[in-house]
Design a protein around this motif. Sequence first.
Motif: not given
Length: 516
Positions: A43-62
């Motif tokens: 699901n390209s749309a959902v996958w793209a959104i999830s990857k953006v949010m996953e990058s935000d999670v890594k940023g918030f961990n930092a």
Amino acid sequence: MSSILTNNSAMVALQTLKSVNNSMTETQSQISTGKRVASAKDNSAVWAISKVMESDVKGFNAISESLSLGESTVAVARNASETVTDLLTQMKGKIISANESNVDRNKIQTDISALTDQIKSVVGAAQFNGLNLLSGTDDVNVLSSLDRANDGSVSSSDITVTRQDMTYDAGVMGTGATLAGNISETLGSNSLAGVAGDEFSNSANTMTIQVAAGTAGSSNTYNLQVAGETVTFTSAASGNTNDSIAAGITAALNAAGIEDITATVATDTITISSLSKFDDVEVNMTTSDAAVTFDVNAGGATAGGAGFSGETLEARASEVAFSATAAVSEGDGYRVSIDGTNYDYVAGKNETFEDVARGLKTAVDGAGLANVTTKVTYDSDNEQWVLQLDNDGADLSLAVDGNAGGTATGGLAGLDDLDVTTDNGAAAALQNIETFIDSSIDAAAAFGSVEGRIETQSEFIGKLTDSLKSGIGSMVDANMEEVSARLQALQVQQQLSVQAMSIANQAPQALLSLFR
């Protein structure tokens, strides 16, 4: 119609079997990965959104790590400020003891010096990972958040930690724009105006009261109020003159023994002298004698009976006044020069003219000038802070100046100059220790406030990260109960599809019976 070349039933069964096998593959993938959307093809749309949010999670961990580091750094500074406050409070007790009589001030001074060294040690050690928030004035920014806008752009947010300089550094006067317009000296009325350097002396301020005209009556009462104390003189039943009235009032005033107040008389004129250093002296007169008039400082006669009120005998001290309208910027330096020696204070961040006045007072007091005493007051009429300087010895010159662009004076500058071995030193130390205590309390409060903010932000980032992870999971994670049930159904379908395929393949075999 039957055909041995085209087996429609077998083709249908084959397509069904392929569909079931594809679904089986997809279901098994979800079971093995735990994800409903494991790649962009799912699901390209959902996958793209999830990857953006996953990058935000890594940023918030930092960011969480950054907040933890910042919180620890601020906690060290707060603890150090609180410790300094406790030590200064102990020092205040020593200074109060030094202002008592019959004490060994030298031993008390030894204790004060030891506390001063301990405070310096605490301030120097108050660092975390090499960062000391009790030294210098540069702000420290703690990364606190990543903010993603609707258009996808990302910006960072910081929590600014303002350093609280608790060092003993004297600061450095700048050479920038002149600030002379923000500071001015007003010499006491005793000062030697016109003398080179504008000298201020230790002579008394005076007021003259002339019993000016009319014929003095008999058995009249004259009430003279000076510095809040009232003295009374009653004239004789007969033979009174203006000279005798003046002499009687003078004698009554001297007999009252009002502190810093003396009087002399010459014919019909009373001269009141005041050695009051910092406080103006108010003079009022009431009388039952309607026949005489009073002329105060040759300013015009006031009729008898009504007397006069609100006359002021000014304090002896000279005044250094600061602007009521100008602002104070970091690096603004102000100078008081006494007999050619400069005493400076350079403002830090967010300071006011009150801080400047008290800083200059501390600098002057720290020099231990034997006959110079100081006091900081607020002139409510003109809405400005004033540094008063009194000289109880030989004439001294007084000048003021100011320049921008300097290096700020430390918040505890002058603490190591406190000297309680003399009366003036002990009195000055008692006033100045309050300034130092206020500075350390303000520093601890500021650090406590920002530490609480960082702690709150850290908790929020943790909850936000959990929410993001939950959101990502709801988009891409597989529903294992549903997938498990689906797998069982697909297994049954696969078996039936294989059976249907077998039946479809057996159909042409029936044609052989026609050729027997």
